[in-house]
Design an enzyme around this catalytic site. Sequence first.
Site, mmCIF file in Angstrom:
data_model
loop_
_atom_site.group_PDB
_atom_site.id
_atom_site.type_symbol
_atom_site.label_atom_id
_atom_site.label_comp_id
_atom_site.label_asym_id
_atom_site.label_seq_id
_atom_site.Cartn_x
_atom_site.Cartn_y
_atom_site.Cartn_z
ATOM 1 N N CYS A 100 32.434 -18.166 -20.790
ATOM 2 C CA CYS A 100 32.770 -17.847 -22.183
ATOM 3 C C CYS A 100 32.202 -16.479 -22.503
ATOM 4 C CB CYS A 100 32.182 -18.913 -23.111
ATOM 5 S SG CYS A 100 32.553 -18.637 -24.847
ATOM 6 N N LEU A 101 33.013 -15.644 -23.149
ATOM 7 C CA LEU A 101 32.534 -14.309 -23.503
ATOM 8 C C LEU A 101 31.365 -14.371 -24.471
ATOM 9 C CD1 LEU A 101 35.975 -12.511 -23.894
ATOM 10 C CD2 LEU A 101 34.355 -12.322 -21.982
ATOM 11 N N GLY A 159 40.611 -15.615 -22.504
ATOM 12 C CA GLY A 159 40.884 -16.177 -23.813
ATOM 13 C C GLY A 159 39.874 -15.688 -24.825
ATOM 14 N N HIS A 166 36.732 -23.485 -29.959
ATOM 15 C CA HIS A 166 36.048 -22.435 -30.731
ATOM 16 C C HIS A 166 36.429 -22.507 -32.211
ATOM 17 C CE1 HIS A 166 33.777 -20.000 -27.911
ATOM 18 N NE2 HIS A 166 34.809 -19.859 -27.100
ATOM 19 N N GLN A 212 34.886 -15.891 -32.465
ATOM 20 C CA GLN A 212 34.051 -15.115 -31.542
ATOM 21 C C GLN A 212 33.918 -13.665 -31.976
ATOM 22 O OE1 GLN A 212 36.294 -16.606 -27.868
ATOM 23 N NE2 GLN A 212 34.233 -16.294 -27.097
ATOM 24 N N HIS A 237 39.590 -24.850 -24.442
ATOM 25 C CA HIS A 237 38.359 -24.086 -24.680
ATOM 26 C C HIS A 237 38.478 -23.255 -25.957
ATOM 27 C CE1 HIS A 237 34.952 -21.451 -23.006
ATOM 28 N NE2 HIS A 237 35.412 -20.755 -24.035
ATOM 29 N N GLU A 238 39.629 -22.583 -26.125
ATOM 30 C CA GLU A 238 39.789 -21.690 -27.281
ATOM 31 C C GLU A 238 39.948 -22.475 -28.582
ATOM 32 O OE1 GLU A 238 38.926 -18.787 -26.781
ATOM 33 O OE2 GLU A 238 39.093 -18.852 -24.602
#
Length: 193
Positions: free
Chosen positions: A110-111, A58, A156, A63, A152-153
């Site tokens: 998480c990236l 994701g 963000h 991000q 999660h996304e």
Amino acid sequence: MTKDFLNAMSILKIARMGHPVLLQPAQAVEAAAIAADRSLQTLIDDMIETLADAGGVGLAAPQVYAGRRVILAMAPAGRGDDDAPTPLTILVNPELELAPDEPRLGWEGCLSIPGLRGAVPRAPSLRYHGFDRSGQAVEGVAEGFFARVLQHEVDHLDGVLYPMRMADFRYFGFDEELNRLEAEARAAERNEA
Ligand code: NI
């Protein structure tokens, strides 16, 4: 230069935890203009390329330093136990209605927080709605791992990172360490069998 070259997608830099862009709420996209919004369409193409390059499940626009309410989410086969896989899903202005069930703990990475993961309580299922990249309204239900990725996304987009959702920091650590522990536990199970 060919037209194809000019239209080539780009791999974007991913912001890491500590950069303030990750704490800022993203702005809603004007829904009626989604299909004609060239910068939005380019952003989506570049996010797809960036996610594929990074090997994540994701990605949210903040991000990649874009303060717009756009997310990508997927649930590949083999992730999240027995949940059905879900292909890459693009959502503009996503809204979630979480099921009132007891939250469940599950590992998340998480990236923007490379090398670490933590156990995060999330609603086990939800309804989502938003728009696809052509501007069509879309809705659906999600369970298990895909529901987790969506939560999660969307977090963000509200400037929330998964450690801010964690309840027990004993379940927070480096992938390398946790993977080693899991490998040792699996080996012990095999020896007992
Ligand atoms: Ni993330």
